[in-house]
Write a protein that holds these residues in place. Structure first.
Motif, short mmCIF file in Angstrom:
data_model
loop_
_atom_site.label_atom_id
_atom_site.label_comp_id
_atom_site.label_asym_id
_atom_site.label_seq_id
_atom_site.Cartn_x
_atom_site.Cartn_y
_atom_site.Cartn_z
N ALA A 72 0.83 -1.21 0.00
CA ALA A 72 0.00 0.00 0.00
C ALA A 72 0.86 1.25 0.00
CB ALA A 72 -0.93 -0.02 1.21
N ILE A 73 1.93 1.25 0.78
CA ILE A 73 2.80 2.42 0.87
C ILE A 73 3.53 2.64 -0.45
CG2 ILE A 73 4.85 3.34 2.02
CD1 ILE A 73 3.85 1.72 4.52
N GLY A 74 3.94 1.55 -1.09
CA GLY A 74 4.61 1.68 -2.39
C GLY A 74 3.71 2.33 -3.43
N ARG A 75 2.44 1.96 -3.44
CA ARG A 75 1.50 2.58 -4.40
C ARG A 75 1.34 4.08 -4.14
NH1 ARG A 75 -1.33 -2.28 -3.45
NH2 ARG A 75 -2.78 -1.24 -2.01
N LEU A 76 1.35 4.47 -2.85
CA LEU A 76 1.24 5.89 -2.52
C LEU A 76 2.52 6.64 -2.84
CD1 LEU A 76 -0.59 5.67 0.94
CD2 LEU A 76 -1.51 6.66 -1.16
N ALA A 77 3.65 6.02 -2.58
CA ALA A 77 4.93 6.69 -2.80
C ALA A 77 5.24 6.87 -4.28
CB ALA A 77 6.05 5.91 -2.11
N PHE A 78 4.84 5.87 -5.10
CA PHE A 78 5.16 5.91 -6.53
C PHE A 78 3.90 5.61 -7.34
CE2 PHE A 78 8.86 4.25 -4.16
CZ PHE A 78 9.71 5.35 -4.31
N PRO A 79 2.95 6.55 -7.37
CA PRO A 79 1.64 6.30 -8.01
C PRO A 79 1.74 6.01 -9.49
CG PRO A 79 1.89 8.62 -7.42
CD PRO A 79 3.02 7.89 -6.77
N SER A 80 2.74 6.58 -10.19
CA SER A 80 2.84 6.34 -11.64
C SER A 80 3.16 4.88 -11.92
CB SER A 80 3.92 7.24 -12.25
OG SER A 80 5.18 6.99 -11.63
N LEU A 81 3.99 4.27 -11.07
CA LEU A 81 4.31 2.85 -11.25
C LEU A 81 3.10 1.98 -10.93
CD1 LEU A 81 7.88 2.68 -9.66
CD2 LEU A 81 7.27 2.80 -12.08
N ALA A 82 2.31 2.42 -9.94
CA ALA A 82 1.15 1.63 -9.53
C ALA A 82 0.09 1.58 -10.61
CB ALA A 82 0.57 2.21 -8.24
N GLN A 83 0.08 2.57 -11.51
CA GLN A 83 -0.95 2.62 -12.55
C GLN A 83 -0.69 1.65 -13.70
OE1 GLN A 83 -3.81 4.32 -12.54
NE2 GLN A 83 -3.34 5.07 -10.48
N ARG A 84 0.54 1.19 -13.83
CA ARG A 84 0.89 0.34 -14.96
C ARG A 84 0.17 -1.00 -14.89
NH1 ARG A 84 7.49 1.20 -15.36
NH2 ARG A 84 7.41 3.45 -15.77
N GLY A 85 -0.35 -1.42 -16.01
CA GLY A 85 -0.98 -2.73 -16.09
C GLY A 85 -2.40 -2.78 -15.59
N ARG A 86 -2.93 -1.64 -15.16
CA ARG A 86 -4.30 -1.66 -14.67
C ARG A 86 -5.28 -1.65 -15.83
NH1 ARG A 86 -5.25 2.05 -9.29
NH2 ARG A 86 -3.93 0.86 -7.88
N SER A 87 -6.39 -2.34 -15.65
CA SER A 87 -7.42 -2.34 -16.68
C SER A 87 -8.20 -1.04 -16.64
CB SER A 87 -8.37 -3.52 -16.44
OG SER A 87 -8.95 -3.44 -15.16
N GLU A 88 -8.97 -0.79 -17.67
CA GLU A 88 -9.78 0.42 -17.73
C GLU A 88 -10.79 0.44 -16.58
OE1 GLU A 88 -9.93 3.19 -19.76
OE2 GLU A 88 -7.94 2.50 -20.36
N PRO A 89 -10.89 1.57 -15.86
CA PRO A 89 -11.84 1.62 -14.75
C PRO A 89 -13.28 1.67 -15.26
CG PRO A 89 -10.85 3.78 -15.10
CD PRO A 89 -10.15 2.83 -16.02
N ARG A 90 -14.20 1.20 -14.43
CA ARG A 90 -15.62 1.29 -14.78
C ARG A 90 -16.06 2.75 -14.72
NH1 ARG A 90 -19.24 -1.55 -10.38
NH2 ARG A 90 -20.82 -0.37 -11.48
N PRO A 91 -17.11 3.12 -15.46
CA PRO A 91 -17.54 4.52 -15.44
C PRO A 91 -17.89 4.98 -14.03
CG PRO A 91 -18.66 3.28 -17.16
CD PRO A 91 -17.93 2.28 -16.32
#
Length: 641
Positions: free
Chosen positions: A431-450
């Protein structure tokens, strides 16, 4: 408290009391006491008063200075009276009987247009200055009291509520479509990025922390003051920070106990309302008064569906606080037979606008109504505490340590925090890694629902108003938790929503909502305190937990594993009326007035998917919110027919 209204003419004609009768008549729906009104050449000021503070008893506004050159209508309670008496060199003998409106006039005489900068408290006021032939007014920095206005070539008119302005001749009840588009497109609780806008095309509002001047046919609105502290606070020890916290928060609470009526408070099982109630009950004991607390609890028969770590019924924590503090008379209110569905029309009447906080609408209104019925003059809350007294986001702080490579401090904190929360180290690091480096956390994510806005607003209406492009152009990243807090505290849109709700509830039910966690001195103190004081030894919200060691019971003060969820039972409450909601949604989908604004295909799909027996655990599901918000907007639109 006062409901104020009035206008100044630009065409040189006398104002005339008769011209303001329609405004004051429209005000009668909000305040039941006598109307007072005065004319001063081209200016008309009117006021309807309910007395709250000891000094206000017998106050008769609109009043002015002895020579009649200044005239004021104010809806105000000032909290820095001692400071103002010193700055203005006023005789101490006048302290017990000088009204807050007199103090505002004296401040204006001394500092002119800069006078709002010297005032601390909840206020909206207008002053007619006959010597300058100028109308001057302001709202406090947090917008605690509402102030609307209309201007054209002949006049500027103002009012606490919107209806008196619409009652004036020549002001049509016309929908502001850009405001409505933003209301639907913004997912958060606030309404519009334009802090002056309202749902009515020719009605504006003075934003929080702004002053308005009407002079020689010209009208200007400008900001004043700042929430920022003069400098960071650097004390020698944790104990000194804790003592300073108790001093500044204690004073903010004491100032808000100034009423000759009863004092009440909202009380949940958390830190903010518990701290406010504890300080208040202790002070009131010295006066021989008891604090009356009001708490919303789930309706009978509700089965708590919320996940582990949350609870819908906070009574065990509420009772622990009341038992530990003492001098608190508890009221646990289940509001049986009442739901967000039963309250829609009353809220639309009250607010004069659509609203989004329907999950909590029934208990917000119900607590104000009950407190007023029991003779309370003040209703204390801790509504803004999450960004002031109890701020302290641990994961964000640990992300900051990670970015700064403070490995030893981070390791020590994670060990303690994981133990306090019952969370494993691996999960925390993820969880802390996603907060510290949000651009890396976004990689590989599927399209969000509306999101809800895209589901709610009709695409053609969104395109015609350009609302999503407008909102995107105004977006600013605030990943830093310190900047995010400043953004939240300084949000004019959020303050407008909070101030309008508090003002209109108080005018309807006679009890003034007051929030010590949003005192200007508290806010500046909290912004000046170093981040590391808020997260310490594995504790989030560390400063308030340490500072209330002798104030709150440990089961509340040290609780990091369970948090209350208010409004979780709203679907359970609304279930008996759900078939009627579906019938109204069916009419909505066939009504051309609604389909011009609302995405009726999505609404129809949502209604079909939920069915005729909604499950209580869908309380915060996007499609449930879609249906309720659609219904509220539809009923509001019908009022323009």
């Amino acid at each position: 408290m006062s409901a104020i209204a009035g206008f100044v003419r630009f065409d040189g004609q006398e104002a005339g009391i008769r011209d303001g009768e329609a405004m004051m008549e429209a005000m009668r729906a909000y305040v039941a006491d006598d109307v007072r009104k005065k004319c001063a050449g081209s200016a008309f000021l009117g006021c309807r008063i309910r007395w709250i503070t000891p000094e206000s008893r017998g106050e008769r506004m609109p009043e002015g200075d002895p020579n009649g050159r200044l005239l004021i209508a104010a809806d105000a309670i000032l909290d820095n009276r001692k400071e103002l008496f010193g700055r203005l060199q006023l005789p101490p003998a006048r302290f017990a009987d000088m009204t807050d409106s007199e103090l505002i006039l004296l401040a204006y005489r001394r500092w002119g247009r800069r006078s709002p900068e010297y005032l601390v408290g909840d206020f909206a006021f207008m002053i007619w200055d006959a010597d300058r032939r100028e109308l001057f007014g302001a709202r406090d920095l947090f917008g605690s009291r509402s102030l609307y206005y209309h201007r054209d070539n002949r006049r500027l008119a103002f009012s606490t509520t919107i209806e008196p302005l619409l009652a004036l001749p020549g002001i049509p009840r016309k929908l502001n479509e850009e405001w409505l588009a933003e209301f639907m497109a913004i997912p958060e609780m606030f309404e519009s990025t334009d802090a002056e806008a309202t749902p009515y095309l020719q009605i504006r509002q003075v934003p929080p922390g702004h002053a308005i001047v009407a002079s020689e046919g010209q009208v200007s609105v400008a900001s004043y003051g700042s929430l920022e502290p003069e400098e960071p606070l650097r004390l020698k020890s944790d104990r000194e920070y804790e003592e300073a916290f108790r001093e500044v928060v204690g004073e903010a609470v004491r100032c808000r106990l100034r009423t000759f009526r009863e004092v009440s408070a909202t009380l949940s099982g958390g830190l903010d309302s518990g701290t406010v109630a504890a300080f208040a009950a202790t002070e009131l004991r010295k006066e021989g008064k008891t604090l009356r607390s009001f708490s919303s609890v789930p309706a009978p028969g509700f089965a708590d569906w919320t996940s582990r770590g949350t609870v819908a019924d906070e009574r065990p924590y509420i009772r622990a606080t009341a038992r530990h503090v003492g001098n608190i008379a508890e009221s646990h209110m289940s509001f049986e037979g009442i739901s967000p569905l039963t309250e829609v029309d009353e809220w639309l009447d009250l607010l004069e606008t659509p609203y989004k906080f329907f999950e909590n609408s029934y208990w917000l209104k119900g607590i104000h109504e009950q407190a007023g019925r029991q003779g309370a003059g003040v209703l204390l809350t801790g509504a803004r505490g999450n960004f002031t007294v109890s701020w302290g986001p641990a994961l964000e702080y640990y992300a900051l340590l990670l970015r700064r490579m403070k490995w030893l401090s981070l390791s020590r904190e994670l060990r303690a925090y994981g133990s306090n929360k019952g969370i494993g180290r691996k999960r925390l690091l993820s969880a802390i890694g996603r907060l510290a480096f949000p651009s890396l956390a976004q990689r590989g994510r599927s399209e969000p629902r509306p999101e809800l806005p895209a589901m709610l607003i009709h695409p053609d209406f969104a395109a015609r108003t350009g609302v999503f492009d407008r909102l995107r152009s105004g977006e600013a990243a605030a990943a830093d938790p310190l900047e995010l807090r400043r953004s939240k505290l300084g949000s004019l849109a959020a303050a407008n929503k909070n101030g309008a709700t508090a003002s209109k509830l108080s005018l309807r039910y006679g009890v003034w909502e007051r929030d010590p966690t949003c005192d200007l001195r508290v806010v500046r103190f909290c912004l000046a305190v170093p981040f590391e004081q808020y997260v310490r030894n594995g504790q989030d919200r560390s400063l308030i937990r340490r500072a209330t060691a002798s104030v709150l019971p440990d089961e509340v003060r040290l609780n990091q594993r369970v948090r209350g969820i208010q409004g979780a039972d709203w679907v359970h409450r609304a279930a008996p009326m759900w078939p009627r909601l579906l019938e109204e949604v069916g009419r909505l989908c066939k009504d051309s007035r609604a389909s011009a604004y609302l995405h009726v295909d999505r609404i129809r799909e949502a209604a079909s998917g939920i069915g005729r027996e909604p499950r209580p655990e869908l309380a915060f599901h996007p499609e449930m919110r879609l249906l309720m918000r659609s219904l509220i907007i539809y009923r509001f639109i019908q009022r323009f027919a």
